[in-house]
Design a protein around this motif. Structure first.
Motif, mmCIF file in Angstrom:
data_model
loop_
_atom_site.group_PDB
_atom_site.id
_atom_site.type_symbol
_atom_site.label_atom_id
_atom_site.label_comp_id
_atom_site.label_asym_id
_atom_site.label_seq_id
_atom_site.Cartn_x
_atom_site.Cartn_y
_atom_site.Cartn_z
ATOM 1 N N ARG A 65 0.860 -1.218 0.069
ATOM 2 C CA ARG A 65 -0.075 0.011 -0.005
ATOM 3 C C ARG A 65 0.817 1.187 0.080
ATOM 4 N N THR A 66 0.591 2.169 -0.729
ATOM 5 C CA THR A 66 1.149 3.508 -0.866
ATOM 6 C C THR A 66 0.892 4.089 0.777
ATOM 7 N N VAL A 67 1.675 5.023 1.106
ATOM 8 C CA VAL A 67 1.680 5.594 2.551
ATOM 9 C C VAL A 67 1.047 7.154 2.156
ATOM 10 N N THR A 68 0.109 7.713 2.888
ATOM 11 C CA THR A 68 -0.105 9.067 3.009
ATOM 12 C C THR A 68 -0.216 9.330 4.493
ATOM 13 N N LEU A 69 0.448 10.383 4.728
ATOM 14 C CA LEU A 69 0.611 11.393 6.101
ATOM 15 C C LEU A 69 -0.389 12.561 6.063
ATOM 16 N N LYS A 70 -0.864 12.691 7.254
ATOM 17 C CA LYS A 70 -1.546 13.962 7.552
ATOM 18 C C LYS A 70 -1.195 14.366 8.866
ATOM 19 N N TYR A 71 -0.678 15.801 8.944
ATOM 20 C CA TYR A 71 -0.270 16.503 10.333
ATOM 21 C C TYR A 71 -1.408 17.179 10.613
ATOM 22 N N ILE A 72 -1.904 16.865 11.888
ATOM 23 C CA ILE A 72 -3.094 17.655 12.475
ATOM 24 C C ILE A 72 -2.965 17.698 13.979
ATOM 25 N N THR A 73 -3.501 18.706 14.476
ATOM 26 C CA THR A 73 -3.623 18.535 16.107
ATOM 27 C C THR A 73 -4.869 17.631 16.444
ATOM 28 N N SER A 74 -4.589 17.326 17.939
ATOM 29 C CA SER A 74 -5.717 16.404 18.595
ATOM 30 C C SER A 74 -7.056 16.905 18.425
ATOM 31 N N ALA A 75 -7.208 18.304 18.442
ATOM 32 C CA ALA A 75 -8.464 18.749 18.300
ATOM 33 C C ALA A 75 -9.211 18.294 16.860
ATOM 34 N N THR A 76 -8.393 18.529 15.996
ATOM 35 C CA THR A 76 -8.983 18.318 14.622
ATOM 36 C C THR A 76 -9.079 16.738 14.657
ATOM 37 N N PHE A 77 -8.158 16.075 15.175
ATOM 38 C CA PHE A 77 -8.471 14.532 14.974
ATOM 39 C C PHE A 77 -9.677 14.138 15.583
ATOM 40 N N LEU A 78 -9.891 14.714 16.796
ATOM 41 C CA LEU A 78 -11.153 14.148 17.829
ATOM 42 C C LEU A 78 -12.614 14.603 16.936
ATOM 43 N N LYS A 79 -12.439 15.559 15.938
ATOM 44 C CA LYS A 79 -13.659 15.925 15.376
ATOM 45 C C LYS A 79 -13.756 15.430 13.805
ATOM 46 N N GLU A 80 -13.050 14.827 13.189
ATOM 47 C CA GLU A 80 -12.988 14.528 12.033
ATOM 48 C C GLU A 80 -13.176 12.883 11.834
ATOM 49 N N PRO A 81 -13.602 12.432 10.915
ATOM 50 C CA PRO A 81 -13.974 10.748 10.744
ATOM 51 C C PRO A 81 -12.606 10.221 11.063
ATOM 52 N N ASN A 82 -12.585 9.065 11.501
ATOM 53 C CA ASN A 82 -11.446 8.289 12.104
ATOM 54 C C ASN A 82 -11.307 7.205 11.054
ATOM 55 N N THR A 83 -10.373 7.810 9.819
ATOM 56 C CA THR A 83 -10.167 6.900 8.722
ATOM 57 C C THR A 83 -8.452 6.550 8.695
ATOM 58 N N TYR A 84 -7.968 6.668 9.863
ATOM 59 C CA TYR A 84 -6.488 6.275 10.049
ATOM 60 C C TYR A 84 -6.248 4.848 10.143
ATOM 61 N N ASP A 85 -5.022 4.286 9.725
ATOM 62 C CA ASP A 85 -4.547 2.926 10.000
ATOM 63 C C ASP A 85 -3.596 3.237 11.162
#
Length: 133
Positions: A65-85
């Motif tokens: 699988r290719t790799v994608t990185l996203k840099y975010i704050t925990s506040a953003t992480f807690l609001k957006e859909p959880n689609t991370y591996d």
């Protein structure tokens, strides 16, 4: 500063982490989702770390699988859909650990962290430096 091996110049902690994490990711048996979805990694905090990790994972695949990185704050992480591996929690986000772990509980998400004591608090892989070790 931490040295990788005798005879080599010392490297910073984030540079060493950026070298170790791709190796760790390659050792995990990742499920292959339909549609060729990438391995999605959220880096919470750690902008300094992000540049080094970008370079280490550039043009790499993990488990086919290719790799994608996203840099975010925990506040953003807690609001957006959880689609991370994978969720990497930098020491700057240590105070937000409980809601972060609650967000991924019961989901197939590998949690990694860079701060002493995160493993005892529920993070699966805990990286930290103890003096010069």
């Amino acid at each position: 500063m931490v040295g990788i091996a005798t005879g080599q110049p010392p490297v910073g902690e984030y540079e060493l982490l950026a070298k170790v994490i791709p190796i760790v990711l390659s050792l995990v048996a990742w499920p292959m989702p339909g549609g060729g979805q990438p391995l999605r990694i959220a880096v919470l905090g750690g902008i300094e770390f992000g540049v080094k990790l970008d370079r280490a994972l550039e043009n790499r695949t993990v488990g086919g699988r290719t790799v994608t990185l996203k840099y975010i704050t925990s506040a953003t992480f807690l609001k957006e859909p959880n689609t991370y591996d994978v969720v990497f929690i930098d020491k700057d986000e240590k105070s937000n650990l409980e809601p972060i772990l609650a967000r991924v509980q019961g989901r197939p998400v590998l949690t990694m962290g860079y701060a002493e004591g995160l493993g005892q608090r529920g993070v699966m892989l805990n990286f930290y430096f103890d003096g010069d070790k």
